[in-house]
Design a protein around this motif. Structure first.
Motif, short mmCIF file in Angstrom:
data_model
loop_
_atom_site.label_atom_id
_atom_site.label_comp_id
_atom_site.label_asym_id
_atom_site.label_seq_id
_atom_site.Cartn_x
_atom_site.Cartn_y
_atom_site.Cartn_z
N ARG A 115 0.81 -1.21 0.00
CA ARG A 115 0.00 0.00 0.00
C ARG A 115 0.84 1.27 0.00
N GLU A 116 2.03 1.21 0.60
CA GLU A 116 2.85 2.41 0.77
C GLU A 116 4.17 2.36 0.01
N GLY A 117 4.50 1.20 -0.55
CA GLY A 117 5.79 1.03 -1.20
C GLY A 117 6.80 0.44 -0.26
N PRO A 118 7.85 -0.20 -0.79
CA PRO A 118 8.87 -0.82 0.05
C PRO A 118 9.70 0.21 0.79
N GLY A 119 10.33 -0.24 1.87
CA GLY A 119 11.17 0.64 2.69
C GLY A 119 11.34 0.07 4.07
N THR A 120 11.71 0.92 5.01
CA THR A 120 11.96 0.51 6.38
C THR A 120 10.73 0.77 7.24
N LEU A 121 10.36 -0.24 8.03
CA LEU A 121 9.24 -0.13 8.98
C LEU A 121 9.75 -0.42 10.37
N PHE B 137 8.15 -1.63 14.12
CA PHE B 137 7.01 -2.10 14.88
C PHE B 137 7.34 -2.04 16.37
N GLU B 138 6.47 -1.41 17.13
CA GLU B 138 6.58 -1.44 18.58
C GLU B 138 5.75 -2.64 19.06
N THR B 139 6.42 -3.68 19.54
CA THR B 139 5.77 -4.93 19.91
C THR B 139 5.91 -5.17 21.41
N PRO B 140 5.19 -6.13 21.97
CA PRO B 140 5.34 -6.43 23.39
C PRO B 140 6.75 -6.84 23.81
N VAL B 141 7.60 -7.29 22.85
CA VAL B 141 8.96 -7.70 23.21
C VAL B 141 9.98 -6.62 22.88
N GLY B 142 9.56 -5.50 22.33
CA GLY B 142 10.48 -4.43 21.98
C GLY B 142 10.31 -4.03 20.53
N GLU B 143 11.15 -3.08 20.10
CA GLU B 143 11.06 -2.60 18.72
C GLU B 143 11.64 -3.61 17.74
N ILE B 144 10.91 -3.85 16.67
CA ILE B 144 11.34 -4.72 15.59
C ILE B 144 11.44 -3.87 14.32
N VAL B 145 12.61 -3.91 13.68
CA VAL B 145 12.82 -3.19 12.42
C VAL B 145 12.67 -4.17 11.27
N ILE B 146 11.90 -3.77 10.26
CA ILE B 146 11.65 -4.62 9.10
C ILE B 146 12.02 -3.86 7.83
N GLU B 147 12.79 -4.50 6.98
CA GLU B 147 13.11 -3.93 5.67
C GLU B 147 12.29 -4.66 4.62
N THR B 148 11.51 -3.91 3.84
CA THR B 148 10.77 -4.51 2.74
C THR B 148 11.40 -4.05 1.43
N THR B 149 11.55 -5.00 0.51
CA THR B 149 12.20 -4.71 -0.76
C THR B 149 11.39 -5.37 -1.88
N ALA B 150 11.56 -4.83 -3.07
CA ALA B 150 10.94 -5.39 -4.26
C ALA B 150 12.02 -5.94 -5.17
#
Length: 299
Positions: free
Chosen positions: A89-95, A97-110
């Motif tokens: 929906r927004e295009g690939p990039g860095t996301l 997430f603030e989760t119950p175990v801490g921050e999770i960084v996700i890289e999405t690529t095409a």
């Protein structure tokens, strides 16, 4: 909220919707209370459903995960599914997430030549590894119908953490790996007693790498495993593809000196439940483990 939220479904760690691990995704769960999220997860009846409940002040998305029976601290496959849904929906990039175990960084690529073919890679929280108490290990082996002699002596049993605690057993022979079974009710009771909120992870080594595993070392090290992850929730007894467990396995291999980081290990999973998938696990010298794969919509 008066309108029912849209519930998306994605198959994570697979190239098509018939494989991998189905996950529910609710991109706008703001205003949903715990009871409603639990009900939605139970109705979706996937291993986990991820809910984006809002945005933190620093721009991270707040994410919570529910199985059909309870909230869980972290779900790797639902994280990948959610990241892909956002990237579509927004295009690939860095996301973030603030989760119950801490921050999770996700890289999405095409893919360069296939822009609609998206891939997500999440970095786990700091992994940890602990011994399995002897009496717990004995009970676990009895539960699975495995004998201690069937374990691969190169890979000692351990508890491994990368968001959730997973007991990790490595079975040497393919026949024993394919053949073990357990009563789901007994597994659920045993896991609840140990406060294991995710899966029991059983691995079988499929072969060593070509000598470097991505590290440049001359020492052969495991490059590929097949996994079975027991997860008795609702109709599910065995998870098709478990991202949190793959991260925990990466931490396990590093902590025990079984790989020379940076290393890459590929984990096949889902054959035993008819939903094959593949998880790529990158193990750096320090810090969180990176788990990556695709996710495709289930229509």
């Amino acid at each position: 909220m008066t309108d029912a939220p849209e519930i998306l479904r994605y198959a994570a760690f697979a190239d098509d919707a018939s494989g991998g691990n189905p996950a529910g995704v609710v991109l706008d769960a703001a205003g949903l209370d715990d009871e409603t999220m639990q009900r939605i997860a139970a109705e979706a009846d996937d291993a986990e459903t991820a809910f984006i409940t809002g945005m933190a002040d620093d721009g991270a998305r707040r994410v919570r995960y529910f199985s059909p029976i309870a909230e869980v601290p972290f779900s790797g496959h639902a994280t990948v599914a959610t990241a892909i849904a956002i990237a579509e929906r927004e295009g690939p990039g860095t996301l973030r997430f603030e989760t119950p175990v801490g921050e999770i960084v996700i890289e999405t690529t095409a893919a360069p030549d296939r822009p609609n073919e998206l891939r997500a890679a999440f970095t786990s929280v700091e992994p940890a590894v602990e011994p399995i108490p002897e009496f717990v290990l004995e009970g676990l082996l009895v539960l699975l119908g495995l004998d201690r002699t069937e374990l691969d002596e190169r890979f000692p049993p351990r508890l491994a953490f990368a968001g959730n605690w997973h007991p990790v057993l490595v079975v040497a022979a393919l026949e024993a790996f394919d053949g073990f079974s357990a009563d789901p009710g007994a597994v659920r009771a045993f896991m609840d007693t140990q406060d294991w909120k995710a899966t029991i992870t059983v691995l079988h080594p499929l072969g060593d790498g070509d000598g470097d595993g991505g590290s440049g070392s001359d020492t052969a090290q495991p490059a590929r495993f097949e996994a079975r992850n027991l997860l008795p929730v609702g109709r599910i007894t065995e998870d098709p593809a478990t991202g949190a467990a793959a991260a925990a396995v990466g931490g396990y291999l590093r902590a025990l000196g079984l790989v020379n980081p940076p290393a890459r290990v590929v984990i096949e999973q889902g054959r035993h439940v008819g939903r094959p998938g593949e998880l790529t696990t990158d193990i750096p010298e320090h810090g969180g483990i990176v788990v990556s794969g695709r996710a495709v919509p289930i229509t």
